[in-house]
Enzyme design. Sequence first.
Site, PDB file in Angstrom:
ATOM      1  N   ARG A 112     -47.882 -37.308 -26.991  1.00  0.00           N
ATOM      2  CA  ARG A 112     -48.589 -37.825 -28.166  1.00  0.00           C
ATOM      3  C   ARG A 112     -48.907 -39.311 -28.038  1.00  0.00           C
ATOM      4  NH1 ARG A 112     -44.863 -35.274 -31.775  1.00  0.00           N
ATOM      5  NH2 ARG A 112     -45.393 -33.597 -30.396  1.00  0.00           N
ATOM      6  N   ARG A 147     -54.003 -39.607 -32.949  1.00  0.00           N
ATOM      7  CA  ARG A 147     -53.005 -38.546 -32.894  1.00  0.00           C
ATOM      8  C   ARG A 147     -53.637 -37.210 -33.242  1.00  0.00           C
ATOM      9  NH1 ARG A 147     -47.451 -37.510 -34.333  1.00  0.00           N
ATOM     10  NH2 ARG A 147     -47.183 -35.300 -33.921  1.00  0.00           N
ATOM     11  N   ASP A 201     -42.118 -41.571 -37.370  1.00  0.00           N
ATOM     12  CA  ASP A 201     -41.181 -40.727 -38.115  1.00  0.00           C
ATOM     13  C   ASP A 201     -40.499 -41.535 -39.208  1.00  0.00           C
ATOM     14  OD1 ASP A 201     -41.620 -38.446 -36.583  1.00  0.00           O
ATOM     15  OD2 ASP A 201     -40.046 -38.957 -35.141  1.00  0.00           O
ATOM     16  N   ASP A 212     -46.453 -41.431 -32.669  1.00  0.00           N
ATOM     17  CA  ASP A 212     -45.615 -40.655 -33.565  1.00  0.00           C
ATOM     18  C   ASP A 212     -44.876 -41.643 -34.460  1.00  0.00           C
ATOM     19  OD1 ASP A 212     -44.536 -38.273 -34.379  1.00  0.00           O
ATOM     20  OD2 ASP A 212     -43.153 -38.067 -32.693  1.00  0.00           O
TER      21      ASP A 212
HETATM   22  N1  ROI Z   1     -39.024 -37.779 -26.432  1.00  0.00           N
HETATM   23  C1  ROI Z   1     -38.797 -39.100 -26.391  1.00  0.00           C
HETATM   24  N2  ROI Z   1     -38.080 -39.615 -25.396  1.00  0.00           N
HETATM   25  N3  ROI Z   1     -39.258 -39.947 -27.359  1.00  0.00           N
HETATM   26  C2  ROI Z   1     -40.002 -39.463 -28.397  1.00  0.00           C
HETATM   27  O1  ROI Z   1     -40.415 -40.251 -29.268  1.00  0.00           O
HETATM   28  C3  ROI Z   1     -40.258 -38.090 -28.464  1.00  0.00           C
HETATM   29  N4  ROI Z   1     -40.977 -37.548 -29.482  1.00  0.00           N
HETATM   30  C4  ROI Z   1     -41.211 -36.238 -29.563  1.00  0.00           C
HETATM   31  C5  ROI Z   1     -40.660 -35.261 -28.562  1.00  0.00           C
HETATM   32  C6  ROI Z   1     -41.806 -34.427 -28.001  1.00  0.00           C
HETATM   33  C7  ROI Z   1     -39.669 -34.374 -29.275  1.00  0.00           C
HETATM   34  N5  ROI Z   1     -39.974 -35.909 -27.475  1.00  0.00           N
HETATM   35  C8  ROI Z   1     -39.745 -37.253 -27.440  1.00  0.00           C
HETATM   36  O2  ROI Z   1     -41.911 -35.775 -30.577  1.00  0.00           O
END
Ligand code: ROI
Length: 161
Positions: free
Chosen positions: A95, A86, A100, A98
């Site tokens: 990315r 990443r 979260d 990610d």
């Molecule tokens: N859009 C989708 N569909 N899923 C994600 O995990 C995701 N993550 C992000 C952004 C770029 C906002 N868009 C995303 O960080």
Amino acid sequence: MTNSIVAYIGLGSNLSNPIAQINSAREVIKTSKKSDEIAFSSLYSSPPMGSSDQPNYVNAVLAVSTELSPIDLLRYLQEIENRHGRVRAERWGARTLDLDLLLYGQQQINIPDLIVPHIGISERAFVLYPLQEIASDLEIPFFGSVKNLVAKCSLSGLEKL
Ligand code: ROI
């Protein structure tokens, strides 16, 4: 574990074999002594939120029990993101991985690097639907029940893989 908290983690990837990225992150978290896996949702495909000039995402949600503090859990997740290549570049861009921190027990946290419940939790189909799949009776501090949030959130192209 004694003193453990149930935390929910959102996983997302749209680069370098997203399914493998998500499964690998899950495996790392699962085998680590820092947390125990409680539940893992299905994998979902979702159109990108933000810049549409990027591939679809693969998303999932993981529930763990952990004794890590919220900030230690966040740092741990960031370390895993970094190990998966990443690079923190464009804010709404593509990315490889990610992770979260969506929820940490019933705590509301607002410190410089970390806001919990996660800001996007209440309106993102790619978070709410997998979350409902593994925790249908969940109450989200400030935002209300997952059931109600899902009822107000259109699928927006989300598909179970
Ligand atoms: N859009 C989708 N569909 N899923 C994600 O995990 C995701 N993550 C992000 C952004 C770029 C906002 N868009 C995303 O960080």
